[in-house]
Design an enzyme around this catalytic site. Structure first.
Site, PDB file in Angstrom:
ATOM      1  N   LYS A 120     -13.269   4.406   4.577  1.00 48.06           N
ATOM      2  CA  LYS A 120     -13.525   3.405   5.625  1.00 48.06           C
ATOM      3  C   LYS A 120     -13.735   4.091   6.979  1.00 48.06           C
ATOM      4  CE  LYS A 120      -9.704   0.944   5.015  1.00 48.06           C
ATOM      5  NZ  LYS A 120      -9.001   1.667   3.951  1.00 48.06           N
ATOM      6  N   ARG A 144      -5.265  -6.789   5.987  1.00 45.51           N
ATOM      7  CA  ARG A 144      -4.559  -6.154   4.868  1.00 45.51           C
ATOM      8  C   ARG A 144      -3.966  -7.206   3.932  1.00 45.51           C
ATOM      9  NH1 ARG A 144      -5.028  -0.822   6.731  1.00 45.51           N
ATOM     10  NH2 ARG A 144      -3.435   0.496   5.850  1.00 45.51           N
ATOM     11  N   ARG A 171      -4.924  16.106   1.542  1.00 42.68           N
ATOM     12  CA  ARG A 171      -5.479  16.028   2.900  1.00 42.68           C
ATOM     13  C   ARG A 171      -4.541  16.713   3.891  1.00 42.68           C
ATOM     14  NH1 ARG A 171      -7.526  10.246   4.685  1.00 42.68           N
ATOM     15  NH2 ARG A 171      -5.333   9.651   4.647  1.00 42.68           N
ATOM     16  N   ARG A 215       0.139  14.417   7.063  1.00 39.73           N
ATOM     17  CA  ARG A 215       0.680  13.174   7.618  1.00 39.73           C
ATOM     18  C   ARG A 215       1.823  12.700   6.727  1.00 39.73           C
ATOM     19  NH1 ARG A 215      -4.284   9.039   8.594  1.00 39.73           N
ATOM     20  NH2 ARG A 215      -2.795   7.645   7.607  1.00 39.73           N
ATOM     21  N   ARG A 263       1.622   3.051  -0.787  1.00 35.58           N
ATOM     22  CA  ARG A 263       0.518   2.441  -0.024  1.00 35.58           C
ATOM     23  C   ARG A 263      -0.505   1.810  -0.983  1.00 35.58           C
ATOM     24  NH1 ARG A 263      -1.593   7.198   3.486  1.00 35.58           N
ATOM     25  NH2 ARG A 263      -2.999   5.712   4.433  1.00 35.58           N
TER      26      ARG A 263
HETATM   27  P1  AMP Z   1      -4.374   3.313   7.838  1.00 29.34           P
HETATM   28  O1  AMP Z   1      -4.627   4.354   8.861  1.00 29.34           O
HETATM   29  O2  AMP Z   1      -5.359   2.161   7.890  1.00 29.34           O
HETATM   30  O3  AMP Z   1      -4.243   3.860   6.439  1.00 29.34           O
HETATM   31  O4  AMP Z   1      -2.963   2.629   8.192  1.00 29.34           O
HETATM   32  C1  AMP Z   1      -1.781   3.407   8.215  1.00 29.34           C
HETATM   33  C2  AMP Z   1      -0.561   2.478   8.186  1.00 29.34           C
HETATM   34  O5  AMP Z   1      -0.574   1.608   9.321  1.00 29.34           O
HETATM   35  C3  AMP Z   1      -0.483   1.544   6.984  1.00 29.34           C
HETATM   36  O6  AMP Z   1       0.080   2.160   5.835  1.00 29.34           O
HETATM   37  C4  AMP Z   1       0.406   0.432   7.538  1.00 29.34           C
HETATM   38  O7  AMP Z   1       1.769   0.844   7.584  1.00 29.34           O
HETATM   39  C5  AMP Z   1      -0.082   0.326   8.982  1.00 29.34           C
HETATM   40  N1  AMP Z   1      -1.196  -0.636   9.124  1.00 29.34           N
HETATM   41  C6  AMP Z   1      -2.497  -0.364   9.419  1.00 29.34           C
HETATM   42  N2  AMP Z   1      -3.232  -1.481   9.489  1.00 29.34           N
HETATM   43  C7  AMP Z   1      -2.381  -2.505   9.224  1.00 29.34           C
HETATM   44  C8  AMP Z   1      -2.531  -3.917   9.136  1.00 29.34           C
HETATM   45  N3  AMP Z   1      -3.719  -4.512   9.307  1.00 29.34           N
HETATM   46  N4  AMP Z   1      -1.420  -4.658   8.866  1.00 29.34           N
HETATM   47  C9  AMP Z   1      -0.208  -4.090   8.685  1.00 29.34           C
HETATM   48  N5  AMP Z   1       0.004  -2.763   8.747  1.00 29.34           N
HETATM   49  C10 AMP Z   1      -1.074  -1.961   9.006  1.00 29.34           C
END
Ligand code: AMP
Length: 210
Positions: free
Chosen positions: A14, A87, A124, A157, A168
């Site tokens: 994404k 999400r 990663r 990370r 996740r």
């Molecule tokens: P990402 O960088 O999109 O993989 O997001 C990293 C983390 O941020 C996720 O595992 C969630 O803990 C939190 N997060 C990101 N976007 C959302 C969302 N729309 N709703 C809730 N938590 C989010």
């Protein structure tokens, strides 16, 4: 050009596709993961609470994410790519009714094999500023453990560690089904094969944004 809602498991591309489409089509990009990480890096008490949720791979509360998102977009003058939001169905409804609210958009699902993804994510590594991304298997740094560009130490990370990644993915798989139904019912869902090479995926996305 329609606003674009990108749905897909963590690591499905994404972010990569967003960067390309910002370049090629002039989209503005908003990633709730990035917004949350920015909040964490401020070191506030709120940031610490957010970090403890993110480190476990769980979802941060809908209200907080929605508030953060609303504060960081301006739909009156730009077309957006929503990356990592929604999400769950609740967030999809808020996006549809309170944020996009009649503005044209399409939801694109990046379809990929989850086990392949887990393998990709646990390998990663990122530079300490998070800007340069490597993969120990497919795109290793020239010197082990060191960023080619900044010369600083590469890190993993916290939420890229295998146990967290599996969580996740479980969270994603639990929430994605109802979300897909939501977009299907609205006739807004396009599913694309995201296991193709990067250009091929971009092309498929570009075919559905006009
Ligand atoms: P990402 O960088 O999109 O993989 O997001 C990293 C983390 O941020 C996720 O595992 C969630 O803990 C939190 N997060 C990101 N976007 C959302 C969302 N729309 N709703 C809730 N938590 C989010």
């Amino acid at each position: 050009m329609k606003n674009l809602v990108l749905i897909g498991p963590p690591g499905s591309g994404k972010g990569t596709q967003s960067n390309i489409l910002v370049e090629k089509k002039g989209y503005a990009h908003v990633s709730t993961g990035d917004l949350l990480r920015a909040e964490v890096s401020k070191g506030t008490e709120l940031g610490q609470r957010i970090k403890s949720v993110m480190d476990l791979g769980e979802l941060v509360s809908d209200d907080l994410v929605v508030e953060l998102l609303k504060a960081n977009i301006d739909l009156s003058s730009k077309q957006y790519i929503f990356d990592g939001f929604p999400r769950n169905v609740k967030q999809a409804e808020v996006l549809d009714q309170e944020i996009l609210n009649g503005t044209a958009y399409v939801a694109v699902l990046l379809d990929v094999d989850i086990e392949k993804l887990i393998n990709r994510i646990v390998n990663r590594r990122v530079s300490s500023d998070g800007k340069h991304i490597y993969n120990l298997v497919s795109n290793p740094p020239r010197k082990t453990g060191t960023c080619d560009v900044t010369g600083t130490h590469l890190i993993q990370r916290e939420d890229d560690k295998e146990e967290v990644v599996r969580n996740r993915m479980d969270v994603y798989l639990r929430e994605v089904g109802p979300m897909i139904e939501f977009y299907k019912n609205k006739n807004l869902l396009v599913t694309i094969d995201a296991e193709k090479e990067i250009d091929g995926v971009t092309e498929q996305i570009m075919n559905c944004i006009n």
